[in-house]
Design an enzyme around this catalytic site. Structure first.
Site, PDB file in Angstrom:
ATOM      1  N   GLY A  33      48.169  31.205 -17.257  1.00  0.00           N
ATOM      2  CA  GLY A  33      47.217  31.199 -18.359  1.00  0.00           C
ATOM      3  C   GLY A  33      46.844  32.602 -18.819  1.00  0.00           C
TER       4      GLY A  33
ATOM      5  N   THR B 101      63.896  37.098 -15.569  1.00  0.00           N
ATOM      6  CA  THR B 101      64.652  35.936 -15.138  1.00  0.00           C
ATOM      7  C   THR B 101      63.702  34.751 -15.045  1.00  0.00           C
ATOM      8  OG1 THR B 101      66.143  37.375 -13.944  1.00  0.00           O
ATOM      9  CG2 THR B 101      66.146  35.050 -13.307  1.00  0.00           C
TER      10      THR B 101
ATOM     11  N   CYS C 209      37.228  32.981 -10.754  1.00  0.00           N
ATOM     12  CA  CYS C 209      37.882  34.220 -11.128  1.00  0.00           C
ATOM     13  C   CYS C 209      36.891  35.355 -11.292  1.00  0.00           C
ATOM     14  CB  CYS C 209      38.620  34.048 -12.438  1.00  0.00           C
ATOM     15  SG  CYS C 209      39.722  32.680 -12.353  1.00  0.00           S
TER      16      CYS C 209
END
Ligand SMILES: Cc1ncc(COP(=O)(O)O)c(C=O)c1O
Ligand SMILES: Cc1ncc(COP(=O)(O)O)c(C=O)c1O
Lengths: 149, 394, 394, 149
Positions: free
Chosen positions: C70, C237, C324
Site C-alpha cells: 500500500g 523482477t 504504523c
C-alpha cells in the site's frame, strides 16, 4: 509476452529453409547491426511463384515470420504475393509480441525485394514501398512496433 | 527430456532451506509494529531475519533496510544520495557503462534533473579500475556507484579499492551487489562500502525481497514515505515472511561457499573451454576475477534469442543478455561497452550456473549446443557471408 | 487461554486459499521476463494473477501494476501525479486530514517541494463530502486523493461522488483503498477512480504485495526505474509467488461478501452497543457507512496502549490507533481531526474484525473488557479527577 | 521494539499502586494532553521513605516505570531517593524502547516532586532539576527519547 504456439512451431520446423541455386529473384533485407537479415529466393514460372526459400539471421520470430511468409506466397501469382502484408503474416502466426512486429515487416519487405529483383532481371523497374524495414527494424523500443499492427 | 536450468543470473529456484523457512513462518502473521503478542512474534521473526542477513554482510542489523528487491534498493540508494549531495552543492555522479538498468535508468532520471553523470569505460574484458574512479572525481562529485559483479558477463570489479578511494575523497560509495551477494564473500566494512543493494531471488531466496545496507551515519532520504517502519526510512508493513525465507536462503548460500564455488567454477570452465572450440566464438568478460557461475559467449553469424529458444526446445533454460532488457531490441549495452560490434553482440548466450547444477548438466549442454549452432548458422545469410569472405582470403 | 485476533485493520492472517496458492506456486521460479519455458511458466502465472485481481476491481489487466504494498502504491500514485501536474503548470492537491501516513507524509514531502495541499476537514463523525472537494478545486488543482475507508475509524467516504466531481473538473483522482479492497464491492470504472492503491495483507493475503490501478491513458512516471517490467512503469523482477497468493486471497475475500459482511457487522454492532454501556466511552466515526469490521472507541481516563496490552494479557490482540504510527507519541491525527481533545484521543481502542472471528470472540472480549477498564481507571489520576468533578457538580 | 519481560511484569503486577491518605508528600507530573500523568505519594519517617504509592495514567511503560521507581526508593533515605536517575529505572527494567524513555524521566520527576512537596510542607524550598518532564514527555518523535538514555 511469450510467443504463440504457431510462432514456436514455425521456429522449430521452419518451412522452405535454404537457397535456390538458380533463383529467378533474390531479395535481402535487414541489417546485421540490427540483429535481423532475411534473404528470400524465388522461382517464377508463368507469373506464379513455384518455389521459394529463405535464409534468415535473427530471432525466433524472424525465422517464424520468414517461414510463414514463404508458405503464404508459395504457389501464388506474383500480384497476390505483392499484396501480402505484415499484418497477414502476424495473423497467420496468431500474433507476435509488440516488440517483434518489425520481423513481420521485414518478411513482407523481403518478399517484395525478391520480386523486385525478379522484375529487375526482366528489365522492369518496380518501386518498393518506402516503409523500409531498416527504419523500423532496428534498435527500437517496445512501443515502436505497436504502430505496425 | 532433461531439464537444465542455467539462467541463475536472471533468477534462481528457491533452495529447500528457503522454502522450509517460508513454510515455517507462514503463520507468523502479525504486524511487526503492533504491540500485542501477534505483533511481537512478527517483530521477533523480522528482527532475527535482519540479524542473520546483517551477519552475512558484516554490518549491524540496524544498518540493514529491507526493500522489495534489487531495483528498489538501487533507486533508493542513488536517488537518496543525489538528494543528500545536492544539499551540499554537489551534482556529479560517477558510474560505469555496464551497470544494470536499475542503476542506469535511475542515473538517466537524475541527468534529466540537472545531475551530471560520468559513465566510466570498461576495458575490453569488462573491468574498471580504482584509478579511473580517482581520476574522475572532482570537487562536485558526491556519489560513486559501481556494481560489484556484472549480471551479463560476470566480471567482478575492484570494489574494496574503489571504496578506499571514495572514503579517502569523502565521496559516497554505493555498489549494486545483486549478482554478488550469496555468491562471493562480502564484508561491507572491510570493503569500504557505504551502501549496498541485494535481491534475495538471486541467491535461491524469494522474488520481491531485497535490502539496502546503509552505513551508520548516512541519513538517506526516503524513497517510500509513510509509517515508521525500517527506522522511519522505508514505509510499508514489513515482508516478515519473505524476510525469513531470504535469511535462510542467504545463510544456506554462504555455507561452504568456497567448496561450492570451486565446483561451480569447474563446471563453468569446462563449458567455456569446450564452447570456445566451436569456430568463431569468443568469451565475453575476462576469465578472472569472474563470477564462478557465469559463462557469456558470442557466436558469430547467429542471433542470441533463436539460440536460447533452440536450447529451450532441448530443455535447457539459458539467456541471451539480460532478461530484464527483453523490452528492447538493442544488443546489450554491456557487450557494446566491451567494444563488440553490434552484429557480434547480437549473438550472445549467457549460461549462469548455480550449486543446483551438475556436471551432467554441463555435458548435456555441450552435447546439444554444437548442432544447434550449426543449424542456425546453416540458415544464416550472415554466416554465409562470413564463410564466403573466409574463402576469398586464403 | 483463548486467542482472539481482532487487529485485522493492521494486518490479517493469511487465508487457507492464500496459503494454498502460495504453496502451489512455490516451484514456479522462472523470471517472467525470460523467454525460456521456466520464464514462460512464470509469466503465465503472473499474468493469470493480474487477470484475476483486475476482474475483482472491474479494470483491465493492463491497468493493474503490481507493487510491494500500500505504501509504495500511495507514494507512486501521488508523486507520479504531482510530476504529471507540474508539467501542466498545476501545483495544487486536495486531500483530507484523516489519510494514512503513506499519503500524508508523501503530501508533506511534496509541500517541501513547492506543491500546495488542501487538507479537507472531516465532520465530527469522520466524513468528507463531494461538495467539499468541489469547493476546494481551483484551476491549479491537479490531483485529489481521498481514502476509500479509514483505517482507524472505519468511515467510508463517498468515493464515487468525489470521482464524479474530479472527472467533471478534469482533475486526477486517486483513492487509497487499502482498507476497502477485499472488504467492500469496488468497481473502479463505475466509481470514476483514476488510481487506486491496495495491499494484499489487508484481505488475508501476503504482506509485501500490493497494486496500483492506473486508468488507461494516464502515463504515470516511474517511482522505481530500471527493467521493463510492469509495462515499463515499475522495475524489479516480479513477485510471482505473492501475486498468485494475493489473487487467491482477493477472490476468496470477495466470495459471498454480502453474507460475510452481514455476519461481521453483527459482531461489530454487538461490540459497539455493549462497550458503549461502559460509562464515559464514545464511538469514533459514524455508524454508517462504516467498515463492517471496525469498532473504534475512546475510554476517558485511561490510555490506549495500557488498555491494549491488558487485553493482550488476556489473549486479545487489538490496537490503539494505527499500528504504523507506533513510532510517535502523538495521539492519532485521525481522532484529533474528529475534534476530540488530546486527553480523550489518547484513550482509544480499535477492534477490527474479520470473517475469521466468531460471536464467541465477541462475547469473550465483552467479558474481560469492563474489568480491565476498571482496573486502569482505578489507578488513573485523570479518572480520579473526573470523578471528583462529577461529585462537585450534582 | 517490544517491551522487556521486566517491563511487562511491572505492568502486569505493578508494585505500590494506590494512594496514601495521610501522605507526607505528593508529587504529580505529566500532562493528560501528552498521555501520561504520574502521581506519587510518600510517607517519611526519620528521613527514610517508609512508604510510597502511585497512581498513573499512561502507557504500559509509564505504569512499569512508576512501579519500578517506587520499589527503588521504598525504605531508602531521602537523599538516596533524590539521586535516583531515570537511567537507573530504565536499567532496572532491562531497557525501554527509545520512544518510551520519557516515561522513566517522568518517574524520576514524580519522585522529586513528591520529595519537594514533603520539604515544602516542612518549610524548606527545594529546587527541582529543570529537565522538566513536560518538555520531553510530550508528543515527541522517536529520536527525541534517545538523548535521555
Ligand atoms: C489506509 C491505509 N493506507 C496505506 C497503508 C499502507 O499499507 P502497507 O503497510 O501495506 O504499505 C495502510 C496499512 O498499513 C492503510 O491502512
Ligand atoms: C546487477 C543487478 N542489479 C539489479 C537487479 C534488479 O533486481 P530486481 O529484479 O530484484 O529488482 C538485477 C537483476 O535483475 C541485477 O542483476
Amino acid at each position: 509476452m511469450p510467443y504463440s504456439e504457431e510462432v514456436m512451431e514455425h521456429f522449430k520446423n521452419p518451412r522452405n529453409v535454404g537457397k535456390i541455386e538458380d533463383a529467378d529473384g533474390i531479395g535481402e533485407v535487414g541489417n546485421a547491426k540490427c540483429g535481423d537479415i532475411m534473404k528470400m529466393y524465388i522461382k517464377v514460372k508463368d507469373n506464379i511463384i513455384t518455389d521459394v526459400k529463405f535464409n534468415t539471421y535473427g530471432c525466433a520470430s524472424a525465422i517464424a515470420t520468414s517461414s510463414m511468409a514463404t508458405e503464404l506466397i508459395k504457389g501464388k501469382p506474383i500480384e497476390e504475393a505483392l499484396k501480402l502484408t505484415n499484418k497477414a503474416v502476424v495473423e497467420a502466426l496468431n500474433g507476435l509480441p509488440p516488440v517483434k512486429i518489425h520481423c513481420s515487416v521485414l518478411a513482407e519487405e523481403a518478399i517484395k525485394a525478391a520480386i523486385a529483383d525478379y522484375y529487375r532481371r526482366k528489365g522492369i523497374d518496380m518501386k518498393l514501398d518506402d516503409c523500409a524495414s531498416c527504419e523500423i527494424g532496428c534498435c527500437h523500443k517496445k512501443s515502436a512496433g505497436d504502430d505496425h499492427q | 527430456m532433461r531439464f537444465v536450468y542455467v539462467d541463475n543470473a536472471a533468477t534462481t529456484p528457491m533452495s529447500e532451506k528457503a522454502k522450509q523457512a517460508l513454510f515455517d513462518a507462514i503463520d507468523i502473521f502479525g504486524n511487526p509494529s503492533s504491540m500485542h503478542s501477534a505483533g511481537v512474534a512478527a517483530f521477533r521473526s523480522l528482527d532475527s531475519s535482519r540479524q542473520r542477513i546483517a551477519k552475512c554482510l558484516g554490518c549491524e542489523p540496524r544498518e540493514l533496510y529491507f526493500t522489495s528487491g534489487g531495483s528498489e534498493s538501487d533507486n533508493w540508494a542513488i536517488k537518496g544520495a543525489a538528494e543528500l549531495m545536492s544539499r551540499m552543492g554537489k551534482n556529479h555522479i560517477i558510474s560505469t557503462k555496464i551497470e544494470h538498468h536499475a542503476v542506469l535508468h535511475t542515473l538517466q532520471y537524475l541527468e534529466k534533473r540537472g545531475y551530471e553523470v560520468t559513465y566510466l569505460d570498461v576495458s575490453s574484458d569488462g573491468y574498471v579500475t580504482a584509478e579511473q574512479v580517482r581520476d574522475a572525481i572532482t570537487d562536485k562529485t558526491g556519489l560513486v556507484t559501481v556494481m560489484y559483479a556484472n549480471n551479463e558477463i560476470g566480471t567482478i570489479q575492484p570494489v574494496a579499492e574503489i571504496g578506499a578511494v571514495c572514503r579517502e575523497k569523502g565521496v559516497l560509495f554505493h555498489t549494486d551487489a545483486v549478482q554478488a551477494v550469496g555468491h562471493l564473500p562480502i564484508d561491507v566494512k572491510k570493503e569500504n562500502i557505504d551502501m549496498l543493494s541485494l535481491a534475495a531471488h538471486k541467491f535461491h531466496g524469494p522474488k520481491g525481497f531485497g535490502a539496502l545496507y546503509i552505513r551508520k551515519g548516512i541519513v538517506l532520504p526516503n524513497l517510500i514515505e509513510g509509517g515508521a517502519q525500517e527506522r522511519g526510512l522505508r514505509a510499508g508493513t514489513e515482508n516478515v515472511l519473505l524476510a525469513a525465507s531470504a535469511a535462510a536462503a542467504l545463510e544456506d548460500a554462504l555455507s561452504n561457499l568456497d567448496e561450492k564455488n570451486r565446483r561451480i567454477a569447474e563446471m563453468r570452465d569446462k563449458l567455456i573451454d569446450n564452447i570456445l572450440k566451436i569456430e568463431r566464438t569468443r568469451l565475453n568478460g575476462g576469465r578472472s576475477p569472474r563470477l564462478p557461475g557465469n559463462v557469456s559467449i558470442c557466436f558469430e553469424g547467429i542471433e542470441g534469442e533463436s539460440l536460447l529458444l533452440s536450447l529451450d526446445l532441448k530443455g535447457i533454460c539459458a539467456s541471451s543478455g539480460s532478461a530484464c532488457t527483453s523490452g528492447s531490441l538493442d544488443p546489450s549495452h554491456v557487450l557494446l561497452a566491451l567494444g563488440l560490434p553490434h552484429e557480434i553482440a547480437h549473438g550472445s548466450l549467457r549460461i549462469s550456473l548455480s550449486d543446483q547444477n551438475t556436471m551432467e548438466d554441463v555435458d548435456y549442454i555441450l552435447s546439444v549446443l554444437p548442432e544447434i549452432v550449426n543449424r542456425l548458422r546453416d540458415m544464416s545469410p550472415v554466416w554465409e557471408k562470413i564463410k564466403q569472405e573466409e574463402q576469398q582470403q586464403p
